[in-house]
Design a protein around this motif. Structure first.
Motif, PDB file in Angstrom:
ATOM      1  N   VAL A   1      29.641  36.210  23.503  1.00 15.78           N
ATOM      2  CA  VAL A   1      30.435  37.000  24.443  1.00 15.78           C
ATOM      3  C   VAL A   1      31.773  37.333  23.795  1.00 15.78           C
ATOM      4  CG1 VAL A   1      31.460  37.092  26.747  1.00 15.78           C
ATOM      5  CG2 VAL A   1      29.334  35.810  26.381  1.00 15.78           C
ATOM      6  N   SER A   2      32.130  38.603  23.794  1.00 15.12           N
ATOM      7  CA  SER A   2      33.404  39.037  23.225  1.00 15.12           C
ATOM      8  C   SER A   2      34.023  40.083  24.148  1.00 15.12           C
ATOM      9  CB  SER A   2      33.220  39.602  21.818  1.00 15.12           C
ATOM     10  OG  SER A   2      32.324  40.695  21.833  1.00 15.12           O
ATOM     11  N   ARG A   3      35.289  40.374  23.886  1.00 16.17           N
ATOM     12  CA  ARG A   3      36.006  41.300  24.761  1.00 16.17           C
ATOM     13  C   ARG A   3      36.951  42.178  23.957  1.00 16.17           C
ATOM     14  NH1 ARG A   3      39.277  39.791  30.321  1.00 16.17           N
ATOM     15  NH2 ARG A   3      40.101  41.876  30.710  1.00 16.17           N
ATOM     16  N   ARG A   4      37.006  43.449  24.341  1.00 14.32           N
ATOM     17  CA  ARG A   4      38.011  44.370  23.819  1.00 14.32           C
ATOM     18  C   ARG A   4      38.608  45.094  25.012  1.00 14.32           C
ATOM     19  NH1 ARG A   4      37.589  49.470  22.920  1.00 14.32           N
ATOM     20  NH2 ARG A   4      35.300  49.428  22.943  1.00 14.32           N
ATOM     21  N   GLU A   5      39.829  44.704  25.362  1.00 13.63           N
ATOM     22  CA  GLU A   5      40.516  45.238  26.541  1.00 13.63           C
ATOM     23  C   GLU A   5      39.643  45.028  27.779  1.00 13.63           C
ATOM     24  OE1 GLU A   5      41.659  49.220  25.498  1.00 13.63           O
ATOM     25  OE2 GLU A   5      43.225  48.519  24.112  1.00 13.63           O
ATOM     26  N   ALA A   6      39.267  46.098  28.482  1.00 16.15           N
ATOM     27  CA  ALA A   6      38.524  45.933  29.736  1.00 16.15           C
ATOM     28  C   ALA A   6      37.010  45.989  29.547  1.00 16.15           C
ATOM     29  CB  ALA A   6      38.947  47.007  30.737  1.00 16.15           C
TER      30      ALA A   6
END
Length: 268
Positions: free
Chosen positions: A14-19
């Motif tokens: 699981v990763s995130r870039r901004e929203a």
């Protein structure tokens, strides 16, 4: 602590870039086959994502050359079977997984390369959009293996591609390549091989730039319309699966698959 990002996931990343959040299936040793652990982690991640207001789009993807080989059959065929009531509980894992992903309030986008088979196809169909690279395909092999198509998938397929195509797609268990999926409405965008994930992030960024409230309202309303009679029409599919799984034809279907030969079915 943020359980979504701080949990030590074993079978997903699981990763995130901004929203925008990306969830990647990660069982490379088994071609991302959906075993109990992977299904549980995907379900848990979806439930953690469901009501997050800081997440506007979720991209679901697999490996660079395959999405998933489908349900993991390696653990089947043991001599001892649990009680029927226990089996009935166990087989809810698939429907629960698809429901959890469908209920995420953010827009969900499946990025598919290579093959997307069986339960993995059911999972992709539970997302809002499906983007496929050239050479990718989806396939539902359940009926030729002696099983019904369960996981509450049939209403979603009918809503996407219509009754006749759903019958053809499910009954024959044949590959639907990316071009055919696009023609049918099973795929929303066809891109060059290897570019599905990048295209999914472009779409996710486009979604994230929109006003979030009407986007979520639109998703909820459209899903409610499309699924208005879904539960009434499909609530028995797990019991149908348990019935089919106790037939000689189902045992023959699995044996034929493993032995790479045509099945010999007798309707029993």
């Amino acid at each position: 602590m943020d359980a979504l990002f701080d949990t030590h996931w074993k079978t997903i990343r699981v990763s995130r870039r901004e929203a925008v959040v990306e969830v990647r299936l990660h069982r490379p040793e088994a071609r991302n086959a959906l075993n109990a652990e992977l299904m549980e982690e995907l379900t848990q991640a979806a439930r953690l994502l469901r009501l997050r207001t800081d997440v506007l789009a979720v991209v679901l993807t697999g490996a660079e050359t395959w999405f998933s080989a489908g349900a993991d059959l390696s653990g089947r065929g043991g001599s001892e079977q649990p009680k029927l009531i226990e089996q009935r509980r166990t087989v809810m894992a698939g429907p629960d997984l698809c429901r959890a992903w469908q209920e995420i309030e953010a827009v969900t986008i499946a990025a598919i390369e290579g093959y997307c088979i069986g339960g993995a196809c059911a999972l992709a169909v539970a997302c809002d959009f499906r983007l496929m690279g050239e050479g990718a395909y989806m396939r539902l092999p359940e009926v030729p293996l002696g099983m019904n198509m369960s996981w509450r998938t049939l209403p979603r397929l009918v809503a996407l591609i219509g009754p006749a195509r759903t019958k053809r797609y499910v009954m024959f268990g044949e590959k639907a390549d990316a071009a055919q999926c696009l023609d049918w409405g099973l795929c929303d965008e066809l891109v060059e091989a290897g570019q599905a994930l990048a295209a999914a992030h472009v779409l996710a960024d486009k979604v994230a730039a929109l006003p979030p409230l009407p986007v979520r309202m639109t998703k909820e309303a459209v899903n409610a319309i499309a699924a208005a009679t879904s539960h009434a029409s499909i609530y028995m599919d797990r019991d149908q699966f348990l019935l089919a799984s106790r037939t000689a034809d189902q045992r023959e279907g699995i044996a034929a698959f493993r032995e790479k030969r045509p099945g010999r079915f007798e309707g029993d």
